[in-house]
Design an enzyme around this catalytic site. Structure first.
Site, PDB file in Angstrom:
ATOM      1  N   CYS A 226      -5.940  -3.510  -0.970  1.00 21.12           N
ATOM      2  CA  CYS A 226      -7.337  -3.352  -1.350  1.00 21.12           C
ATOM      3  C   CYS A 226      -8.239  -3.417  -0.125  1.00 21.12           C
ATOM      4  CB  CYS A 226      -7.716  -4.426  -2.362  1.00 21.12           C
ATOM      5  SG  CYS A 226      -9.396  -4.240  -2.987  1.00 21.12           S
ATOM      6  N   TYR A 227      -8.018  -4.405   0.725  1.00 22.61           N
ATOM      7  CA  TYR A 227      -8.794  -4.526   1.963  1.00 22.61           C
ATOM      8  C   TYR A 227      -8.606  -3.283   2.830  1.00 22.61           C
ATOM      9  CZ  TYR A 227     -10.557  -6.667   6.295  1.00 22.61           C
ATOM     10  OH  TYR A 227     -11.256  -6.951   7.452  1.00 22.61           O
ATOM     11  N   SER A 228      -7.374  -2.803   2.922  1.00 25.25           N
ATOM     12  CA  SER A 228      -7.097  -1.591   3.692  1.00 25.25           C
ATOM     13  C   SER A 228      -7.875  -0.409   3.126  1.00 25.25           C
ATOM     14  CB  SER A 228      -5.599  -1.283   3.680  1.00 25.25           C
ATOM     15  OG  SER A 228      -4.846  -2.321   4.272  1.00 25.25           O
TER      16      SER A 228
END
Length: 247
Positions: A153-155
Site C-alpha cells: 500500500c505504501y509503495s
C-alpha cells in the site's frame, strides 16, 4: 553548508513536526524563509512553535479538504501569498502480505500519503498561480519506484505521488511554478521505526552506502528544488538513495 536564498519566501511544510519536516523547516528558515507548519499533532506543534517563535503553524488534517482550505486561507490572509509547499506528511502503516492487508489500513495509508498531496496541491497551487510563482516538492519514496514486499500500500501510494507530480507539473508550465518530487530510501526518522525489523534490515541491505539517509540530507536537496535557481526542472524525481537507485 551551501546556502540558497529564500529570503522572505512563505513556505508551508506539511507533517512539519516530524523528523524530515522539521529538518526541512529548519533549513529553509536558516536561509530566510518564513515557515508555516501544518500538522495534526497539536501538542507537538505547540512544542515546536514554542522552540521556534518566529515560525507559524496550524493544526491541519491534510486528508480533510475543509481543514486544508481553511489553513490555506489563513496563510494568504497573513502573508498575501504562498511561495513554497513541501508535502512531507507520511505514514507507512504495518507490514502485511497483500492477501492479509487490512482494508481500513489501506484506506488510511493511501489517504495520508497520496490523497493529502492532491488536497494540499489543489488548495495551494492555484494561489501560487495568482502570483505567477511557486515551488512544490512532494516527498515520495524509493518504494514508489521499486515496490517493497509487505508494504504494497505504501509503495502504491508513493508511486501515485510520483505520477501525480509529473502530471500536475505539466499543467503549470506557463507559470514560474515548478513541481518536483524526491524519492528517498529509508531515512532515520520516527516513520522508519514503524516498520518491522526484518523490513528495516532488508531496506538497509539494498543501500550500497550501508546506512540510512539523514533528514538533513533530504532538506539540502529540497532547499535547491524550492529555490529560484530550480527553473528548468519540473515533474522530475530526485533520488536520495545512497546508491540504491538504478533508474
Amino acid at each position: 553548508m551551501n546556502k540558497n536564498d529564500h529570503q522572505g519566501k512563505i513556505a508551508i511544510v506539511t507533517g512539519g513536526t516530524g523528523g524530515i519536516g522539521m529538518a526541512i523547516a529548519a533549513r529553509l528558515s536558516s536561509e530566510g524563509a518564513r515557515i508555516i507548519l501544518w500538522d495534526l499533532d497539536a501538542a507537538r506543534l505547540n512544542q515546536v512553535l514554542a522552540e521556534h517563535p518566529d515560525w507559524r503553524g496550524s493544526v491541519v488534517d491534510v486528508v480533510n479538504y475543509d481543514s486544508v482550505t481553511r489553513a490555506t486561507s489563513d496563510a494568504i490572509d497573513a502573508f498575501g501569498r504562498i511561495d513554497i509547499l513541501v508535502n512531507s506528511a507520511g505514514f507507512s502503516g504495518a507490514n502485511h502480505r497483500m492477501e492479509d492487508y487490512p482494508l481500513d489500513l489501506w484506506d488510511k495509508v493511501i489517504a495520508i500519503n497520496l490523497t493529502s498531496v492532491f488536497l494540499t496541491c489543489r488548495a495551494v497551487v492555484p494561489e501560487m498561480a495568482k502570483t505567477g510563482f511557486g515551488r512544490v516538492v512532494n516527498i515520495a519514496s524509493m518504494a514508489g519506484k521499486e515496490g517493497v514486499p509487505t508494504v504494497s500500500c505504501y509503495s502504491a501510494a508513493k508511486a501515485g505521488v510520483i505520477a501525480f507530480t509529473k502530471a500536475i507539473a505539466r499543467e503549470y508550465l506557463d507559470k514560474d511554478i515548478r513541481i518536483n518530487s524526491v524519492a528517498p530510501s529509508a531515512v532515520e526518522t520516527e516513520l522508519l521505526k514503524q516498520m518491522a525489523p526484518a523490513t528495516l534490515e532488508m531496506a538497509k541491505s539494498k543501500i550500497p552506502m550501508g546506512r540510512f539517509g539523514r533528514p538533513e540530507e533530504i532538506a539540502a536537496m529540497i532547499s535547491f528544488l524550492v529555490s529560484d535557481e530550480c527553473s528548468f526542472s519540473t515533474g522530475a524525481v530526485f533520488d536520495l538513495s545512497g546508491g540504491r537507485a538504478t533508474y
